[in-house]
Design an enzyme around this catalytic site. Structure first.
Site, PDB file in Angstrom:
ATOM      1  N   CYS A 110      -9.108 -14.425   0.471  1.00  0.00           N
ATOM      2  CA  CYS A 110      -7.708 -14.741   0.170  1.00  0.00           C
ATOM      3  C   CYS A 110      -7.001 -14.752   1.515  1.00  0.00           C
ATOM      4  O   CYS A 110      -6.780 -13.686   2.101  1.00  0.00           O
ATOM      5  CB  CYS A 110      -7.090 -13.707  -0.770  1.00  0.00           C
ATOM      6  SG  CYS A 110      -5.320 -14.016  -1.042  1.00  0.00           S
ATOM      7  N   CYS A 113      -3.240 -12.959   1.278  1.00  0.00           N
ATOM      8  CA  CYS A 113      -3.079 -11.519   1.033  1.00  0.00           C
ATOM      9  C   CYS A 113      -4.417 -10.951   0.564  1.00  0.00           C
ATOM     10  O   CYS A 113      -5.342 -10.840   1.378  1.00  0.00           O
ATOM     11  CB  CYS A 113      -1.970 -11.262   0.031  1.00  0.00           C
ATOM     12  SG  CYS A 113      -2.044 -12.301  -1.446  1.00  0.00           S
ATOM     13  N   SER A 114      -4.544 -10.615  -0.721  1.00  0.00           N
ATOM     14  CA  SER A 114      -5.817 -10.056  -1.195  1.00  0.00           C
ATOM     15  C   SER A 114      -6.024 -10.369  -2.674  1.00  0.00           C
ATOM     16  O   SER A 114      -6.478  -9.506  -3.426  1.00  0.00           O
ATOM     17  CB  SER A 114      -5.858  -8.546  -0.962  1.00  0.00           C
ATOM     18  OG  SER A 114      -4.757  -7.918  -1.606  1.00  0.00           O
ATOM     19  N   CYS A 115      -5.689 -11.594  -3.092  1.00  0.00           N
ATOM     20  CA  CYS A 115      -5.905 -11.980  -4.488  1.00  0.00           C
ATOM     21  C   CYS A 115      -7.386 -11.807  -4.827  1.00  0.00           C
ATOM     22  O   CYS A 115      -8.262 -12.236  -4.071  1.00  0.00           O
ATOM     23  CB  CYS A 115      -5.461 -13.418  -4.703  1.00  0.00           C
ATOM     24  SG  CYS A 115      -3.680 -13.660  -4.498  1.00  0.00           S
TER      25      CYS A 115
END
Length: 210
Positions: A110, A113-115
């Site tokens: 991602c 961000c950190s999906c």
């Protein structure tokens, strides 16, 4: 050097990383002010460590390895297929499953961000959220995979998938050879979180538990 002359040039304990330290400090403040119930935090952690996590994704992969019809449904509509097994909830919507083959290695990142698909992989590891991984795996995926211990020949295509809040990805790793007679439960033990992100292969038979 030996005995009293031995020089201890290594740390006996390591401090948490800066982000981890900040989180712990914030957690302590919130608990001290009565804004957060420690029992609720513990319950939340327990859910994501024991009920929601990579073990769910491993069962999905094992089912796909054993059931051709489920395999087809999983690739056609990942969200619906994992819901069939009861894995739904936050971050579990809009899931696309991409399949590895001898000629193709998929890897997920991602970049913003950190999906991450919590329902089948649990919470993302720290390295998945790091700016270094997010930036480098796009530019030099083979080098990053090699650092994870996965060295691919030049004739294997590496395909990088960028997760977003609208679409998250799960890698369906290749089924290890020599597992033709294995049960789904046994097969699930060969599937790791990293293999479902695409930075590793499924565990080879005989190496499970090592």
């Amino acid at each position: 050097m030996t005995g009293d002359n031995h020089i201890h040039d290594h740390p006996h304990s390591l401090l948490p990383s800066d982000p981890e330290l900040r989180v712990k400090t914030l957690e302590s403040l919130l608990v001290d002010k009565g804004l957060v119930d420690p029992a609720a935090l513990e319950a939340y952690i327990q859910v994501y460590s024991e009920e929601v996590g990579p073990m769910n994704g491993a069962r999905v992969v094992a089912r796909a390895w054993c059931d051709p019809d489920y395999h087809a449904r999983l690739l056609a509509d990942g969200t619906a297929a994992v819901w069939e097994l009861g894995y739904s909830g936050r971050q579990g919507e809009h899931l696309k499953v991409v399949e590895n083959s001898p000629e193709l290695q998929n890897v997920v990142v991602c970049t913003l961000c950190s999906c991450y698909p919590w329902a089948v992989l649990g919470l993302p590891p720290a390295w998945y959220k790091s700016s270094a991984y997010r930036a480098r795996v796009v530019r030099e995926p083979r080098a990053v995979l090699k650092e994870f211990g996965l060295e691919l020949s030049e004739d294997v295509e590496v395909r990088v998938w960028d997760s977003t809040s609208e679409m998250r990805y799960l890698v369906l790793p290749e089924r290890p050879q020599g597992t033709e007679d294995w049960s789904e439960e046994a097969l699930a033990s060969l599937v790791t979180r990293d293999s479902m992100i695409g930075v590793a292969k499924a565990i080879e038979p005989g190496r499970a538990g090592q």
